[in-house]
Every structure is written in C-alpha cells, then in structure tokens.
Scaffold this active site. Structure first.
Site, PDB file in Angstrom:
ATOM      1  N   SER A  39       0.834  -1.198   0.000  1.00 45.43           N
ATOM      2  CA  SER A  39       0.000   0.000   0.000  1.00 45.43           C
ATOM      3  C   SER A  39       0.871   1.251   0.000  1.00 45.43           C
ATOM      4  O   SER A  39       2.094   1.166   0.040  1.00 45.43           O
ATOM      5  CB  SER A  39      -0.907  -0.006   1.224  1.00 45.43           C
ATOM      6  N   LYS A  40       0.207   2.385  -0.035  1.00 50.98           N
ATOM      7  CA  LYS A  40       0.891   3.684  -0.123  1.00 50.98           C
ATOM      8  C   LYS A  40       2.012   3.848   0.905  1.00 50.98           C
ATOM      9  O   LYS A  40       3.011   4.488   0.627  1.00 50.98           O
ATOM     10  CB  LYS A  40      -0.114   4.821   0.128  1.00 50.98           C
ATOM     11  N   ARG A  41       1.791   3.251   2.097  1.00 52.72           N
ATOM     12  CA  ARG A  41       2.828   3.470   3.119  1.00 52.72           C
ATOM     13  C   ARG A  41       4.147   2.774   2.769  1.00 52.72           C
ATOM     14  O   ARG A  41       5.168   3.025   3.396  1.00 52.72           O
ATOM     15  CB  ARG A  41       2.321   3.081   4.512  1.00 52.72           C
ATOM     16  N   GLY A  46       5.513   3.254  -0.110  1.00 52.84           N
ATOM     17  CA  GLY A  46       6.069   4.058  -1.196  1.00 52.84           C
ATOM     18  C   GLY A  46       5.203   3.973  -2.421  1.00 52.84           C
ATOM     19  O   GLY A  46       4.000   3.723  -2.323  1.00 52.84           O
TER      20      GLY A  46
END
Ligand code: GLU
Length: 484
Positions: free
Chosen positions: A245-247, A249
C-alpha cells in the site's frame, strides 16, 4: 489448437497498480512468446466507480511501460446488448431466471445469515414462481435481476495452470446475479461472456479472482461453450508481507514514473515478481523480447511475490547506466525542469550540455530524480558547501591559497581539456610539495559544493574554464575572509 489470445481487463476505478501492470505484462509475455494476440478490455460496467480520466491514465501508463496491445481497447459499457442477449437466451433455455426479490428481503436474509455467522446464500425463491406471479410483479413495476441457476450439489473444478485443480463445493455457490435490475451485467457474467465471445484462450489474472472463477465457469457451461484456460498469478506483498500500500512508497505505475524509474527497469523488475526464468537464476536483466521468449506460465510461482524496492532501484540504476544517452536525456527533461535546473524547450547547445552532464553523472544515480539532484551544480552557481567538507577541506591549512593558485594557473591554460587540466594539477602539486588530494578535495568542494561525485577533471572541463575559475576564486575569497 486455436491461436493463443489473452486479455488484460482492468477496471478503470483507480491508477494502474504495480500488481495490475504485472498481470498485463504476464499476458503480453505469454502472447508474444506463443505467437498469440493480446487484447485490452476495459471493464467499465461499474458505473459508480469507473471514470474516464482513469481510462486515459491507464492507457498512457501501459504505453509508457511499452505494454502494447494488438486489439482493443474494447469497452464493456458498449456491449450491454450482448450480455442481455446471452442472459435472455439462458432464461429461455431455463438456465437462468428473473428474480423479483426486493433488496429489503435480501438484506433480511443477509443479516439472518450474519447472526449465525454464515455466508449468505440466495435461497432460490424465484427459481420456480407460481403461474401468474411473474406478471403480477411486472405489473407492480418491480425491476427484476437475472440469476443463473446453479447446481445445488457436487463440485465445480477449476483447472488452473499455476494452481492445478481447485475444487469448489457447489453448495457454497448460490444462484448468482448475471444482470442487475438496472440492466448492467455483473462482473462475473460480463467477464466470461466477453472471454468466450472474443475467443480468449487463456485467462491470466490476479489470484484474487480465483474464487470468482467457478461462477464464471458455471456461466460458461450454461452457454455450452468451451472454457478458456485459467492461470491465476500470485499476489505482490510488501516486504513485511502485508498488502502493498501507499505506506510502502510508490505503488502505481504513474508514481514510479514520477519517482524517476525507467519503464524498462520497472518491466524487468515486475517480470521477476512471481516468475523466474529458470536455470542460471543469477541472470536478472532481460529485455521484453527476451523475457517473452523465455516466459512460461508453468514457472510462475503459487506463493506470493515480495516487493523489494532495493532490487528495483538496483535494476533502475543498471538501466540508467546502460540506456541510450539520447533517450535517457529525453527521459530526464521533466526531472531537471521540476528542480528548476533547466527551462524547456532547450536550445541545441543546452541539450548537448545536458547530455554531457548526464553521461558523466549517470553512474551514480538510482532514479532520474536523483540524477537531477546530483547534477545541480552544473546548472546553478549558488549552491551551499557541504558542512563536513568545509571543516575537512576548506579549514585545512593553506586551502584558500592552493585553490587560488590553481585558479591563476587555469587562467593561463591555452587548451582547456581533461588532460591538460590534470597535468596542470599534477605539476602544481609537485611545485607546492603537496599531495594531489590536498588540491583536489577543496577544488571539488569549491566547484560542486560536494565531497564526492564524478571525476573532477571531467566536471571542470564540462563547467568550462571561466566558471571553474570563478568558483575557485569565490571559494578562496570566502576561505581567506574567514566567512566560513
Ligand atoms: N476487471 C477486473 C479487475 O480489474 C479483472 C478481472 C479479470 O481479469 O477477469 O480486477
């Protein structure tokens, strides 16, 4: 054997994720490797979530990656008549039926099931309506859905190239909706109708769709057509094995592009997420054509692939190092512009200068963002000096004097090139009875602001005689005036 035909069928409900791009890539590799065709289909029947701008972004992300399709894009939203026609034929043949159950009744059933911690299964209420009941619903204006009649017993076996035979118990599969009350097909129905009508021979897609496959298979069987071959490719997980996921990168192709990854590097990296070309595992750099030659669905792993940004960066630096210089320069333009180092469009001389700069620094960059970052001093004069460097090299005895001396001698140099600069530096150090490092280190700091970088004489040559001298004198003035 019919000619191989595969399809990539994204839903335009978001940016193209690395997982989706990898699925597209596997499809393309398989099609190319087997002399088949690659179809792009846009699954845009979810009216609420599909967006035109996502379609555009998707097509441009695929083009940027070089994942070219032979057919399409075909839009499901333009094929509603086809789905309706097949569904109605199934109704006529008694394989599907209209269902008038209200959403309230269904919701009640669902909450009952939830209370008992069971999955809700439609009980088949409208399978055999009493005579006249259907007409009465219609008169009342109830808009029906169409459901597929599915077997109550036995199993449905999905044959999957990657996973082998996967058995699903039919008692867990209820009569699924194939056409919704608004006339839109459901994903399971539209997908398989398309696959059958478009002559898709192999359905290569994400593992999350394996559980949909028995339903699609039952739809296909109802139409009496042969099934395509299925291959469900493994998930891509984050290094901590959680969902990527976005966390972690960048996750979308667009984000990787913006972070300065080259398309060939991303494609090369993605191909190895879940597939390995077999013998000689240390080989890792492949062109698309070479990968297609070697690609084999039987060698795709069942287990999830783990995303590793370090490896991707390593691959990207390899491609940056070996890329065609013109192509690399073109690819870097927006990154240099974003940092305010250049203004587009460039004059020919500016372009050539940029190209020479890139040739010198590209060994040292993992991304194009980094490449622009480490090249700043080639384009701007007002950079800061690295603090540690100042202590180590400027505040050393005679540093100012040495670089002023170098500036003086450089001014007299008639042919200003790499060799003559190097000779000058060597002679000057002999004359001053100091090691080459004593001169080179403050020089580097004076003209680049940094302690490390590409070959110093190369930099001095590229910057040109005047700029180099100015920067050396400027640093000497600062050192000598104790302004550090
Ligand atoms: N539209 C589906 C998705 O984006 C793809 C389904 C399929 O490949 O059958 O997940």
């Amino acid at each position: 054997m019919p000619t191989v035909k595969v399809r990539f069928a994204p839903s335009p409900t978001g940016e193209l994720h690395i997982g989706g791009a990898r699925t597209a890539l596997f499809n393309l590799l398989f099609a190319t490797g087997s002399g088949g065709k690659f179809l792009l289909r846009i699954d845009d029947t979810d009216l609420e979530r599909s967006r035109a701008d996502y379609i555009e972004k998707l097509l441009s992300a695929m083009s940027w990656l070089g994942l070219t399709w032979d057919e399409g894009p075909v839009y499901q939203s333009k094929r509603l008549d086809q789905y309706k026609e097949v569904a109605e034929r199934l109704v006529t043949e008694g394989k599907a039926y209209y269902c008038y159950c209200s959403t309230t009744v269904l919701a009640e059933g669902r909450s009952e099931a939830k209370k008992d911690s069971k999955a809700y299964l439609y009980p088949g209420t409208c399978r055999n309506l009493r005579e006249g009941q259907e007409e009465s619903y219609r008169r009342e204006g109830v808009a029906p859905v169409i459901r597929l009649r599915t077997p109550d017993e036995g199993t449905t076996v999905v044959k999957d190239i990657i996973r082998g035979e996967v058995e699903f118990d039919n008692t867990n599969i209820d009569d699924l909706i194939i056409i919704k009350s608004n006339g839109q097909p459901t994903y399971n129905f539209a997908s398989i109708v398309d696959d059958l009508q478009m002559g898709v021979t192999h359905v290569i897609r994400a593992e999350e769709h394996l559980s949909n496959t028995p339903r699609q298979q039952l739809c296909a069987e109802a139409t009496g057509q042969d099934l395509p071959v299925f291959a469900h490719v493994p998930m891509i997980l984050a290094p901590d094995r959680s969902k990527l996921s976005k966390r972690h990168g960048a996750t979308s192709v667009e984000e990787f592009h913006a972070e300065g990854y080259l398309p060939e590097a991303l494609v090369n990296y993605m191909a190895l997420l879940g597939w390995s070309p077999g013998a000689g595992g240390e080989e890792e750099i492949f062109s698309l054509a070479e990968m297609a030659k070697r690609f084999d669905l039987n060698k795709v792993t069942k287990t999830a692939a783990v995303y590793d940004v370090t490896k991707l960066s390593w691959m990207n630096s390899h491609y940056i190092r070996t890329y065609d210089l013109n192509k690399l320069t073109d690819a870097t333009l927006p990154f240099f512009e974003a940092k305010g180092l250049i203004e587009l469009p460039l004059q020919e001389s500016e372009y050539n200068y940029l190209m020479q700069v890139i040739a010198v620094v590209r060994e040292r960059a993992k991304t194009l963002v980094e490449l622009a970052e480490i090249s700043d001093y080639f384009f701007i004069d007002d950079f800061d000096y690295d603090e540690k460097g100042v202590k180590k090299h400027f505040q050393k005895e005679n540093a100012g004097f040495y670089i002023r001396k170098a500036a003086e001698q450089l001014r007299t140099l008639e042919s200003y090139d790499h060799n003559s600069i190097e000779n000058l530096y060597q002679n000057l150090c002999e004359e001053l009875e100091i090691s080459l490092g004593r001169l080179i280190q403050p020089t580097r700091l004076a003209i680049t602001g940094r302690n490390a970088g590409p070959g110093l004489f190369e930099i001095m040559f590229l910057l040109g005689q005047n700029k180099t001298i100015q920067r050396l004198e400027h640093a000497a003035n600062i050192i000598e005036s104790d302004q550090l």
